[in-house]
Design an enzyme around this catalytic site. Structure first.
Site, PDB file in Angstrom:
ATOM      1  N   GLY A 170       0.120  23.286  26.454  1.00  0.00           N
ATOM      2  CA  GLY A 170       0.046  23.082  25.011  1.00  0.00           C
ATOM      3  C   GLY A 170       0.186  24.377  24.233  1.00  0.00           C
ATOM      4  O   GLY A 170       0.063  25.483  24.786  1.00  0.00           O
ATOM      5  N   SER A 225       4.428  18.592  26.880  1.00  0.00           N
ATOM      6  CA  SER A 225       2.986  18.543  26.660  1.00  0.00           C
ATOM      7  C   SER A 225       2.637  17.608  25.501  1.00  0.00           C
ATOM      8  O   SER A 225       3.335  17.577  24.486  1.00  0.00           O
ATOM      9  CB  SER A 225       2.482  19.951  26.332  1.00  0.00           C
ATOM     10  OG  SER A 225       1.159  19.889  25.870  1.00  0.00           O
ATOM     11  N   GLN A 230       3.716  14.200  29.348  1.00  0.00           N
ATOM     12  CA  GLN A 230       2.284  14.195  29.663  1.00  0.00           C
ATOM     13  C   GLN A 230       1.539  13.463  28.564  1.00  0.00           C
ATOM     14  O   GLN A 230       1.719  13.755  27.378  1.00  0.00           O
ATOM     15  CB  GLN A 230       1.744  15.624  29.722  1.00  0.00           C
ATOM     16  CG  GLN A 230       0.236  15.683  29.910  1.00  0.00           C
ATOM     17  CD  GLN A 230      -0.417  16.779  29.067  1.00  0.00           C
ATOM     18  OE1 GLN A 230       0.145  17.256  28.097  1.00  0.00           O
ATOM     19  NE2 GLN A 230      -1.612  17.150  29.451  1.00  0.00           N
ATOM     20  N   TYR A 254      -2.105  12.444  26.884  1.00  0.00           N
ATOM     21  CA  TYR A 254      -3.567  12.411  26.755  1.00  0.00           C
ATOM     22  C   TYR A 254      -3.895  11.066  26.149  1.00  0.00           C
ATOM     23  O   TYR A 254      -3.350  10.717  25.094  1.00  0.00           O
ATOM     24  CB  TYR A 254      -4.067  13.523  25.817  1.00  0.00           C
ATOM     25  CG  TYR A 254      -4.231  14.858  26.486  1.00  0.00           C
ATOM     26  CD1 TYR A 254      -4.865  14.959  27.713  1.00  0.00           C
ATOM     27  CD2 TYR A 254      -3.768  16.016  25.890  1.00  0.00           C
ATOM     28  CE1 TYR A 254      -5.028  16.190  28.331  1.00  0.00           C
ATOM     29  CE2 TYR A 254      -3.925  17.249  26.498  1.00  0.00           C
ATOM     30  CZ  TYR A 254      -4.549  17.330  27.719  1.00  0.00           C
ATOM     31  OH  TYR A 254      -4.714  18.537  28.330  1.00  0.00           O
ATOM     32  N   THR A 290      -2.906  12.791  32.001  1.00  0.00           N
ATOM     33  CA  THR A 290      -3.878  13.821  32.382  1.00  0.00           C
ATOM     34  C   THR A 290      -5.285  13.261  32.209  1.00  0.00           C
ATOM     35  O   THR A 290      -5.671  12.849  31.106  1.00  0.00           O
ATOM     36  CB  THR A 290      -3.697  15.086  31.523  1.00  0.00           C
ATOM     37  OG1 THR A 290      -2.394  15.612  31.775  1.00  0.00           O
ATOM     38  CG2 THR A 290      -4.721  16.148  31.871  1.00  0.00           C
ATOM     39  N   LYS A 313      -2.736  12.683  36.710  1.00  0.00           N
ATOM     40  CA  LYS A 313      -2.916  14.132  36.935  1.00  0.00           C
ATOM     41  C   LYS A 313      -4.393  14.485  36.816  1.00  0.00           C
ATOM     42  O   LYS A 313      -5.062  14.051  35.867  1.00  0.00           O
ATOM     43  CB  LYS A 313      -2.097  14.909  35.898  1.00  0.00           C
ATOM     44  CG  LYS A 313      -2.232  16.415  35.960  1.00  0.00           C
ATOM     45  CD  LYS A 313      -1.140  17.090  35.156  1.00  0.00           C
ATOM     46  CE  LYS A 313      -1.249  18.595  35.171  1.00  0.00           C
ATOM     47  NZ  LYS A 313      -2.205  19.114  34.189  1.00  0.00           N
ATOM     48  N   HIS A 329      -6.331  21.573  36.506  1.00  0.00           N
ATOM     49  CA  HIS A 329      -5.965  22.038  35.164  1.00  0.00           C
ATOM     50  C   HIS A 329      -5.967  23.563  35.104  1.00  0.00           C
ATOM     51  O   HIS A 329      -6.416  24.179  34.130  1.00  0.00           O
ATOM     52  CB  HIS A 329      -6.948  21.458  34.135  1.00  0.00           C
ATOM     53  CG  HIS A 329      -6.340  21.182  32.783  1.00  0.00           C
ATOM     54  ND1 HIS A 329      -6.046  19.915  32.345  1.00  0.00           N
ATOM     55  CD2 HIS A 329      -5.968  22.001  31.763  1.00  0.00           C
ATOM     56  CE1 HIS A 329      -5.539  19.974  31.110  1.00  0.00           C
ATOM     57  NE2 HIS A 329      -5.474  21.239  30.746  1.00  0.00           N
ATOM     58  N   SER A 377      -1.833  24.021  39.814  1.00  0.00           N
ATOM     59  CA  SER A 377      -2.953  24.970  39.674  1.00  0.00           C
ATOM     60  C   SER A 377      -2.894  26.089  40.720  1.00  0.00           C
ATOM     61  O   SER A 377      -3.014  25.841  41.919  1.00  0.00           O
ATOM     62  CB  SER A 377      -4.329  24.290  39.768  1.00  0.00           C
ATOM     63  OG  SER A 377      -4.427  23.217  38.839  1.00  0.00           O
ATOM     64  N   VAL A 430      -0.341  28.088  41.441  1.00  0.00           N
ATOM     65  CA  VAL A 430       0.954  28.362  42.088  1.00  0.00           C
ATOM     66  C   VAL A 430       1.564  29.618  41.460  1.00  0.00           C
ATOM     67  O   VAL A 430       1.810  29.659  40.250  1.00  0.00           O
ATOM     68  CB  VAL A 430       1.905  27.150  41.903  1.00  0.00           C
ATOM     69  CG1 VAL A 430       3.289  27.475  42.444  1.00  0.00           C
ATOM     70  CG2 VAL A 430       1.327  25.911  42.576  1.00  0.00           C
TER      71      VAL A 430
END
Ligand code: GLV
Length: 423
Positions: free
Chosen positions: A103, A130, A152, A154, A180, A295, A319, A351, A353
């Site tokens: 975001g 996002s 994604q 929410y 998510t 996710k 996250h 997460s 990477v």
């Protein structure tokens, strides 16, 4: 792909480029990348992107868990040509990578999501738009041609808004919806709290909302509420200025109107639903034909339940350590989830990477692909679209070389036997 393959081509571009005087501003080394990005961002922007929950232990353990896994190469296998591609939901991708939803990218660069969209499309790497983007999904999609994109979600307290966002994602060519689940409440973000800075309050990162017809109608319907505003301070005026500028439409009209402030209030009320349960998922299933991924799944029983409930994929994510401090590392959670799901649906890993070897390890443990997060935001901060492209090329190149050097000519040859538990 060139004759050399992705990895050697990238090495050649960098080394030979330097001989002909090319200067590169985007470091390859992840720590130097982060450091260079920190110099290009305001303290608030850097804190927001780099920070995690609490003592930031989860950020650390995500890395520790990758570091504990060691690759055991096999030799004397012909790896002169390598195929790093993977297929996900019917589409072939150049490597096992997607861009995680992040975001408020306007805090990293003024072109924000648009620059990322163009870079992702240029490399054929899916961008997960996002829900908290700085640029509406339609504008990003327009700039991507046929480049792959997902959305994604929410889950808002308004199902009507959920439906509207999902409909828009379908209309702009998104190939999957990623719900998510780990951010129904915002984690205890120590860096942001110390700076007392939450970008949404300045109208940043709410472009998917202010461009949404359902959200706009809700704003129209909302009262402005009591106007017992405190006496304006310099900081208050600056926040109001930012908020007014961030709202779509003319600044002059916005400064006279309560809408920008009402929109932020409305957003805070509506953006997330802590009461969400398994029983809500059919609502989404009934409203989209797109694959649905969950996710933030870290427990094998949740993974099993999701698959039994008809979910099409999972993203094993904490996250980026932003939500719970002291949480399980995603690569530590992965094997039990792979076992529980028994290859019925793709599992993606998110997460921590930071390089091609991480992707190799995740694939060896059964992931279909990994999500790249902060590193591309740092590339964006340093050099806009070019910075994101550089970061993506580096991940693809590093993965190609790691895979070949480990004795694997394609993704299918990577297996748990390629790994040993190390130090
Ligand atoms: C929101 O998704 C955040 O991590 O800040």
């Amino acid at each position: 792909m060139s004759e050399l393959g992705i990895g050697r081509q990238r090495q050649a571009d960098i080394y030979l480029g330097a001989l002909s005087g090319a200067r590169r501003s985007v470091p390859v080394d992840p720590a130097r990348l982060e450091e260079a990005a920190s110099k290009r961002m305001s303290p608030e922007a850097f804190a927001y992107i780099a920070g995690g929950a609490g003592l930031e232990e989860t950020i650390r353990v995500n890395r520790d868990a990758f570091d504990r896994l060691r690759i055991v190469p096999r030799v004397l296998r012909d790896v002169s040509t390598r195929d790093t591609s993977v297929e996900l939901f019917g589409r072939r991708l150049p490597g096992p990578f997607l861009l995680a939803p992040i975001g408020v990218l306007e805090m990293a660069h003024r072109e924000a999501d648009l620059a990322v969209a163009r870079a992702a499309a240029a490399k054929g790497v899916p961008m997960i738009f996002s829900n908290q983007a700085s640029v509406p999904m339609e504008r990003c999609a327009e700039s991507m041609g046929t480049g792959p994109r997902w959305f994604q979600l929410y889950w808002s307290t308004s199902n009507e808004l959920v439906e509207s966002l999902v409909g828009r994602a379908e209309a702009c060519g998104c190939a999957a919806i990623v719900v998510t689940l780990d951010t129904t409440l915002l984690g205890w973000r120590t860096r942001d709290l110390d700076l007392a800075y939450l970008p949404f309050l300045r109208g940043k990162g709410i472009a998917q909302y202010t461009s949404d017809p359902v959200f706009r109608r809700l704003v129209d319907q909302a009262d402005e509420g009591p106007t017992n505003r405190p006496r304006p301070t310099l900081a208050g005026l600056s926040a109001l200025f930012q908020l007014t500028r961030a709202y779509p439409g003319s600044f002059l009209a916005n400064i006279r109107s309560p809408r920008p402030r009402t929109a932020v209030r409305q957003f805070l009320e509506i953006y997330s639903r802590p009461s969400l349960t398994w029983e809500d998922l059919p609502f989404l299933r009934e409203r989209t034909k797109l694959p649905i991924l969950l996710k933030g799944v870290l427990h094998p029983e949740d993974a099993r339940r999701a698959v039994d409930g008809g979910v099409d994929g999972l993203v094993v994510s904490n996250h980026g350590g932003r939500q719970i401090d002291g949480e399980i590392a995603t690569v530590d959670a992965l094997p039990a989830i792979v076992e529980a799901v028994d290859r019925q649906v793709p599992i993606l890993l998110d997460s921590g990477v930071r390089g091609g070897a991480d992707a190799f390890k995740a694939v060896a443990l059964g992931a279909s692909a990994v999500l790249i997060g902060r590193p591309y935001a740092y590339g964006l901060a340093i050099a806009g679209e070019r910075g994101v492209r550089d970061v993506l090329q580096n991940f693809l190149a590093d993965f190609d070389l790691t895979m070949g050097l480990a004795g694997c000519a394609s993704i299918d040859e990577i297996s748990a036997e390629s790994l040993a538990a190390g130090g």
